[in-house]
Design a protein around this motif. Structure first.
Motif, mmCIF file in Angstrom:
data_model
loop_
_atom_site.group_PDB
_atom_site.id
_atom_site.type_symbol
_atom_site.label_atom_id
_atom_site.label_comp_id
_atom_site.label_asym_id
_atom_site.label_seq_id
_atom_site.Cartn_x
_atom_site.Cartn_y
_atom_site.Cartn_z
ATOM 1 N N SER A 14 33.083 28.118 -14.623
ATOM 2 C CA SER A 14 31.915 27.389 -14.615
ATOM 3 C C SER A 14 31.631 27.526 -12.753
ATOM 4 C CB SER A 14 31.733 25.843 -14.762
ATOM 5 O OG SER A 14 30.530 25.365 -15.097
ATOM 6 N N PHE A 15 31.025 26.874 -12.869
ATOM 7 C CA PHE A 15 30.929 26.227 -10.885
ATOM 8 C C PHE A 15 32.541 26.413 -10.410
ATOM 9 C CE2 PHE A 15 28.936 24.311 -7.400
ATOM 10 C CZ PHE A 15 28.655 25.633 -6.146
ATOM 11 N N VAL A 16 32.962 27.011 -9.668
ATOM 12 C CA VAL A 16 33.875 27.171 -9.317
ATOM 13 C C VAL A 16 34.369 25.515 -7.940
ATOM 14 C CG1 VAL A 16 34.656 29.607 -9.354
ATOM 15 C CG2 VAL A 16 33.238 28.119 -6.863
ATOM 16 N N GLY B 119 22.774 20.424 0.603
ATOM 17 C CA GLY B 119 22.879 21.861 -0.756
ATOM 18 C C GLY B 119 23.548 21.005 -1.746
ATOM 19 N N SER B 120 23.485 21.418 -3.227
ATOM 20 C CA SER B 120 23.372 19.951 -4.033
ATOM 21 C C SER B 120 25.264 19.896 -4.006
ATOM 22 C CB SER B 120 23.368 20.412 -5.392
ATOM 23 O OG SER B 120 23.802 22.261 -5.426
ATOM 24 N N ASN B 121 25.945 21.171 -3.847
ATOM 25 C CA ASN B 121 27.435 21.080 -3.292
ATOM 26 C C ASN B 121 27.549 19.865 -2.650
ATOM 27 O OD1 ASN B 121 28.899 23.360 -3.648
ATOM 28 N ND2 ASN B 121 27.975 24.134 -2.522
ATOM 29 N N ILE C 87 28.214 19.157 -17.207
ATOM 30 C CA ILE C 87 27.502 19.941 -17.309
ATOM 31 C C ILE C 87 26.751 20.694 -16.520
ATOM 32 C CG2 ILE C 87 26.025 20.517 -19.521
ATOM 33 C CD1 ILE C 87 28.576 18.943 -19.907
ATOM 34 N N ALA C 88 27.512 22.211 -16.412
ATOM 35 C CA ALA C 88 26.312 23.053 -15.895
ATOM 36 C C ALA C 88 25.739 23.866 -16.587
ATOM 37 C CB ALA C 88 27.158 24.282 -14.729
ATOM 38 N N ASN C 89 23.955 23.330 -16.241
ATOM 39 C CA ASN C 89 22.982 23.526 -17.424
ATOM 40 C C ASN C 89 21.740 23.826 -16.750
ATOM 41 O OD1 ASN C 89 22.305 24.502 -19.934
ATOM 42 N ND2 ASN C 89 21.290 22.157 -20.071
ATOM 43 N N LEU D 127 26.412 17.074 -3.097
ATOM 44 C CA LEU D 127 26.465 15.548 -3.803
ATOM 45 C C LEU D 127 27.502 15.725 -5.001
ATOM 46 C CD1 LEU D 127 22.419 15.912 -3.619
ATOM 47 C CD2 LEU D 127 23.829 14.071 -2.697
ATOM 48 N N ILE D 128 28.338 16.744 -5.637
ATOM 49 C CA ILE D 128 28.961 16.689 -6.636
ATOM 50 C C ILE D 128 30.399 15.977 -5.582
ATOM 51 C CG2 ILE D 128 30.873 17.980 -6.627
ATOM 52 C CD1 ILE D 128 28.595 21.076 -7.231
ATOM 53 N N GLU D 129 30.943 16.484 -4.551
ATOM 54 C CA GLU D 129 31.858 15.930 -3.507
ATOM 55 C C GLU D 129 31.664 14.942 -3.239
ATOM 56 O OE1 GLU D 129 32.730 17.885 0.255
ATOM 57 O OE2 GLU D 129 34.730 17.026 0.055
ATOM 58 N N ARG E 256 20.479 18.627 -8.186
ATOM 59 C CA ARG E 256 18.915 19.446 -8.894
ATOM 60 C C ARG E 256 18.821 19.255 -6.997
ATOM 61 N NH1 ARG E 256 15.087 19.124 -12.313
ATOM 62 N NH2 ARG E 256 15.641 18.612 -13.992
ATOM 63 N N THR E 257 18.543 21.763 -6.707
ATOM 64 C CA THR E 257 18.619 22.183 -5.727
ATOM 65 C C THR E 257 17.785 22.789 -4.840
ATOM 66 O OG1 THR E 257 20.069 23.818 -4.345
ATOM 67 C CG2 THR E 257 19.224 24.229 -6.308
ATOM 68 N N PHE E 258 17.258 22.888 -3.699
ATOM 69 C CA PHE E 258 15.918 24.163 -3.216
ATOM 70 C C PHE E 258 16.796 24.737 -2.680
ATOM 71 C CE2 PHE E 258 14.320 19.768 -2.600
ATOM 72 C CZ PHE E 258 12.687 19.821 -2.752
ATOM 73 N N PHE F 153 24.651 16.273 -14.679
ATOM 74 C CA PHE F 153 23.808 17.252 -15.398
ATOM 75 C C PHE F 153 23.874 18.086 -14.061
ATOM 76 C CE2 PHE F 153 23.600 14.605 -18.654
ATOM 77 C CZ PHE F 153 23.420 15.073 -19.901
ATOM 78 N N ASP F 154 24.871 19.338 -13.693
ATOM 79 C CA ASP F 154 24.345 20.486 -12.598
ATOM 80 C C ASP F 154 23.298 21.273 -13.020
ATOM 81 O OD1 ASP F 154 24.310 21.848 -10.730
ATOM 82 O OD2 ASP F 154 26.403 22.270 -10.266
ATOM 83 N N GLU F 155 21.642 20.864 -12.495
ATOM 84 C CA GLU F 155 20.849 21.680 -12.768
ATOM 85 C C GLU F 155 20.018 22.606 -11.359
ATOM 86 O OE1 GLU F 155 19.654 18.636 -17.023
ATOM 87 O OE2 GLU F 155 18.062 18.688 -14.530
ATOM 88 N N ALA F 156 21.510 23.048 -11.194
ATOM 89 C CA ALA F 156 20.771 24.417 -9.793
ATOM 90 C C ALA F 156 19.060 25.401 -10.690
ATOM 91 C CB ALA F 156 21.700 25.036 -9.268
ATOM 92 N N TYR F 157 19.731 25.504 -11.594
ATOM 93 C CA TYR F 157 18.810 26.745 -11.896
ATOM 94 C C TYR F 157 17.822 26.517 -13.043
ATOM 95 C CZ TYR F 157 23.190 29.310 -10.160
ATOM 96 O OH TYR F 157 24.269 29.433 -8.986
ATOM 97 N N VAL F 158 18.040 24.854 -13.076
ATOM 98 C CA VAL F 158 16.852 24.615 -13.979
ATOM 99 C C VAL F 158 15.235 25.361 -14.233
ATOM 100 C CG1 VAL F 158 15.994 22.796 -12.843
ATOM 101 C CG2 VAL F 158 16.300 22.090 -15.007
ATOM 102 N N LEU G 87 18.915 26.663 4.255
ATOM 103 C CA LEU G 87 18.121 25.510 4.525
ATOM 104 C C LEU G 87 19.172 23.314 3.788
ATOM 105 C CD1 LEU G 87 14.313 25.088 5.037
ATOM 106 C CD2 LEU G 87 16.367 25.462 6.605
ATOM 107 N N ARG G 88 19.565 24.200 3.051
ATOM 108 C CA ARG G 88 20.581 23.439 2.655
ATOM 109 C C ARG G 88 20.121 22.008 2.416
ATOM 110 N NH1 ARG G 88 23.264 25.516 -0.137
ATOM 111 N NH2 ARG G 88 25.008 24.418 -0.025
ATOM 112 N N VAL G 89 19.941 21.940 0.950
ATOM 113 C CA VAL G 89 18.481 20.990 0.722
ATOM 114 C C VAL G 89 18.860 20.621 -0.947
ATOM 115 C CG1 VAL G 89 17.058 19.258 0.932
ATOM 116 C CG2 VAL G 89 17.097 21.174 2.292
#
Ligand SMILES: Cc1ncc(COP(=O)(O)O)c(C=O)c1O
Length: 335
Positions: free
Chosen positions: A84-86, A59-61, A127-129, A63-65, A188-190, A158-163, A199-201
């Motif tokens: 924003s994202f906690v 998951g992108s979580n 930047i959550a965008n 990657l943030i870590e 980015r995230t699936f 640039f956190d584009e989880a919802y791009v 699936l956490r990717v």
């Protein structure tokens, strides 16, 4: 390693080259391909970069870590929007970093204030965008102005989880900054448009030196075999993503109409959720909806006492939510 990407610490662990043997992913008795060879190749093609520009995450979580662990020392600052994202403040705090919190303006990231919040101690800017929980975006022009003010040594994430839900001519091309040699990491995230949250990717795109540093400190098998296969299948199935986007778009307008009819204010959304102001204590409404079998997210922990974040679901789920909300709000009025 380029000296310009300065990690907090480097733990050298040799990474074996990708293993073609692991192509047979039906063998779940075997460990996954730790390099995610095929998935990174497919992503590289999709984004017109090399596989070295990519790293996969649980998951992108994850990657943030990794980004925080790699680039933030105790006492360093990270500029974070709020609400924003906690996960950003959580991970920064866990790393001993200083959270420099910049409040949103009119429910949108205030990039001007975020640029002003950068100090000599700043290492990261998040930047959550689109932003979670407001579902608002920052535009290409706003990002351009921010980037003009960010010093070269500062990394912009640039956190584009919802791009996929937000695409439009006003949406920034964050990868272009990477191509220009700026220190940016795009996440980015699936989990969202590809509908594979279980699936956490996730993946990060960035300069190969930077990705190399993240690669050294990740868990060796941070993306499991099923996750890799599922993500590859999603990449080969654009029609599924388009169908999902169409469903969310239709659901968004259905909910807008219903909110308007109920007199509930909402923030126009560029994501697969909507922030709504139910005009009364959101925790109470959350609990009443729970009794109706509907789960939403109250925003009370963000100090937004009357706000709920509502995920846009299938047509049936949306109808069920609307029915429950009408009942709950009618009950609250008559109480
Ligand atoms: C802004 C944002 N970034 C990242 C994530 C993490 O997504 P995942 O770890 O499922 O890829 C989320 C999840 O809700 C999110 O809202």
């Amino acid at each position: 390693m380029s000296s310009s990407w300065r990690p907090t610490r480097i733990r050298c662990r040799p990474r074996s080259a990708c293993s073609r043997r692991s192509r047979k992913r039906s063998h779940l008795n075997r460990y996954p391909d730790g390099s995610g060879y095929y998935l990174r190749q497919a992503l590289a093609k999709r984004h017109r970069v090399t596989a070295e520009h990519l790293i996969l995450g649980n998951g992108s979580n994850d990657l943030i870590e990794l980004v925080v662990r790699a680039f933030l020392r105790p006492g360093d600052e990270a500029v974070i929007p709020h609400p924003s994202f906690v996960v950003y403040p959580m991970i920064v705090q866990a790393a001993g970093g200083i959270r420099v919190v910049v409040t949103l303006k009119d429910q949108r990231l205030d990039l001007e204030a975020m640029a002003r919040a950068i100090t000599p101690l700043t290492k990261l800017v998040f930047i959550a965008n689109p932003n979670n929980p407001t579902a608002t975006i920052v535009t290409a022009d706003e990002v351009e102005q921010l980037m003009a003010r960010v010093p070269d040594r500062v990394i912009v994430v640039f956190d584009e989880a919802y791009v996929e839900f937000a695409q439009g001519p006003d949406f920034p091309d964050s990868l272009a900054y990477m191509q220009q040699g700026r220190k940016v990491i795009v996440l980015r995230t699936f989990s969202k448009a590809a509908s594979l949250a279980g699936l956490r990717v996730g993946y990060a795109i960035g300069d190969p030196d930077c990705m190399g540093l993240l690669n050294r400190i990740r868990q060796p098998f941070n993306v499991n075999s099923l996750g890799q296969v599922g993500a590859l299948a999603a990449l080969a199935d654009d029609s599924h993503i388009l169908e999902c986007l169409r469903m969310i778009e239709a659901g968004r307008h259905y909910l807008y109409d219903e909110f308007a009819a109920m007199g509930v204010r909402y923030t126009p959304s560029r994501a697969n959720f909507i922030l709504v102001d139910v005009g009364r204590n959101a925790s109470d409404v959350f609990h009443w909806l729970l009794k109706e079998g509907v789960i939403v997210r109250p925003m009370t922990s963000f100090g937004m006492e009357s706000y709920l974040r509502v995920t846009i679901g299938t047509p049936e789920e949306n109808r069920r939510f609307v029915k429950a909300l009408k009942k709950v709000l009618a009950g609250a009025k008559s109480a």
